[in-house]
Design a protein around this motif. Structure first.
Motif, PDB file in Angstrom:
ATOM      1  N   SER A   1      -6.087   2.168  -2.830  1.00 37.43           N
ATOM      2  CA  SER A   1      -7.368   1.927  -2.169  1.00 37.43           C
ATOM      3  C   SER A   1      -7.643   0.435  -2.039  1.00 37.43           C
ATOM      4  O   SER A   1      -8.110  -0.035  -0.990  1.00 37.43           O
ATOM      5  N   GLU A   2      -7.360  -0.311  -3.090  1.00 39.76           N
ATOM      6  CA  GLU A   2      -7.582  -1.764  -3.053  1.00 39.76           C
ATOM      7  C   GLU A   2      -6.697  -2.428  -2.002  1.00 39.76           C
ATOM      8  O   GLU A   2      -7.154  -3.281  -1.237  1.00 39.76           O
ATOM      9  N   PHE A   3      -5.428  -2.039  -1.956  1.00 40.06           N
ATOM     10  CA  PHE A   3      -4.539  -2.619  -0.941  1.00 40.06           C
ATOM     11  C   PHE A   3      -4.955  -2.204   0.467  1.00 40.06           C
ATOM     12  O   PHE A   3      -4.849  -2.998   1.405  1.00 40.06           O
ATOM     13  N   MET A   4      -5.460  -0.995   0.631  1.00 41.74           N
ATOM     14  CA  MET A   4      -5.925  -0.560   1.947  1.00 41.74           C
ATOM     15  C   MET A   4      -7.142  -1.374   2.379  1.00 41.74           C
ATOM     16  O   MET A   4      -7.264  -1.731   3.552  1.00 41.74           O
TER      17      MET A   4
ATOM     18  N   PRO B   1      -4.049   5.922  -7.083  1.00 44.91           N
ATOM     19  CA  PRO B   1      -5.006   5.943  -5.968  1.00 44.91           C
ATOM     20  C   PRO B   1      -5.912   4.712  -5.928  1.00 44.91           C
ATOM     21  O   PRO B   1      -6.216   4.210  -4.841  1.00 44.91           O
ATOM     22  N   SER B   2      -6.326   4.217  -7.082  1.00 46.24           N
ATOM     23  CA  SER B   2      -7.233   3.059  -7.071  1.00 46.24           C
ATOM     24  C   SER B   2      -6.527   1.803  -6.569  1.00 46.24           C
ATOM     25  O   SER B   2      -7.115   1.012  -5.834  1.00 46.24           O
TER      26      SER B   2
ATOM     27  N   ALA C   1       0.827  -1.206   0.000  1.00 47.41           N
ATOM     28  CA  ALA C   1       0.000   0.000   0.000  1.00 47.41           C
ATOM     29  C   ALA C   1       0.865   1.261   0.000  1.00 47.41           C
ATOM     30  O   ALA C   1       0.532   2.246  -0.657  1.00 47.41           O
ATOM     31  N   ASN C   2       1.977   1.212   0.702  1.00 51.06           N
ATOM     32  CA  ASN C   2       2.887   2.362   0.748  1.00 51.06           C
ATOM     33  C   ASN C   2       3.544   2.632  -0.600  1.00 51.06           C
ATOM     34  O   ASN C   2       3.965   3.754  -0.861  1.00 51.06           O
ATOM     35  N   GLU C   3       3.650   1.633  -1.447  1.00 47.25           N
ATOM     36  CA  GLU C   3       4.381   1.770  -2.698  1.00 47.25           C
ATOM     37  C   GLU C   3       3.491   1.870  -3.932  1.00 47.25           C
ATOM     38  O   GLU C   3       3.987   1.849  -5.057  1.00 47.25           O
ATOM     39  N   CYS C   4       2.197   1.994  -3.748  1.00 49.71           N
ATOM     40  CA  CYS C   4       1.275   2.065  -4.888  1.00 49.71           C
ATOM     41  C   CYS C   4       1.446   3.375  -5.650  1.00 49.71           C
ATOM     42  O   CYS C   4       1.624   4.426  -5.050  1.00 49.71           O
ATOM     43  N   SER C   5       1.340   3.274  -6.967  1.00 49.02           N
ATOM     44  CA  SER C   5       1.519   4.464  -7.806  1.00 49.02           C
ATOM     45  C   SER C   5       0.200   5.101  -8.230  1.00 49.02           C
ATOM     46  O   SER C   5       0.202   6.207  -8.752  1.00 49.02           O
TER      47      SER C   5
END
Length: 89
Positions: free
Chosen positions: A41-44, A37-38, A31-35
């Motif tokens: 959001s999915e990882f969160m 927003p969508s 989640a910290n490394e996602c490029s």
């Protein structure tokens, strides 16, 4: 432990708890490394679900007396709060 020994409920729940901790560590990093927003959001959402599972396993272990938690002393809690409030000032 002999090769033919089986896990009991306590060992299986402890393994499940450790696995959930490992899984949440991974999802937190992802989640910290996602490029986008969508994707973040999915990882969160996944992270939240895994934390809920971890909490349910933890709670069940506590009910069975398999995971004892010592209550923190209020004086130590206050000292910790003061320390971090001073760092944020």
């Amino acid at each position: 432990m002999p090769i033919n020994a089986s896990f009991g409920d306590r060992e299986m729940m402890d393994d499940a708890l450790q696995s959930q901790k490992f899984i949440t560590d991974g999802y937190n990093s992802y989640a910290n490394e996602c490029s986008t927003p969508s994707l973040k959001s999915e990882f969160m959402n996944l992270l939240s679900e895994e934390h809920q599972i971890q909490h349910e396993v933890f709670t069940e272990m506590q009910k069975r007396g398999w995971y004892q938690v010592t209550q923190a002393d209020q004086t130590k809690i206050n000292q910790c709060k003061q320390k971090y409030q001073a760092q944020n000032s």
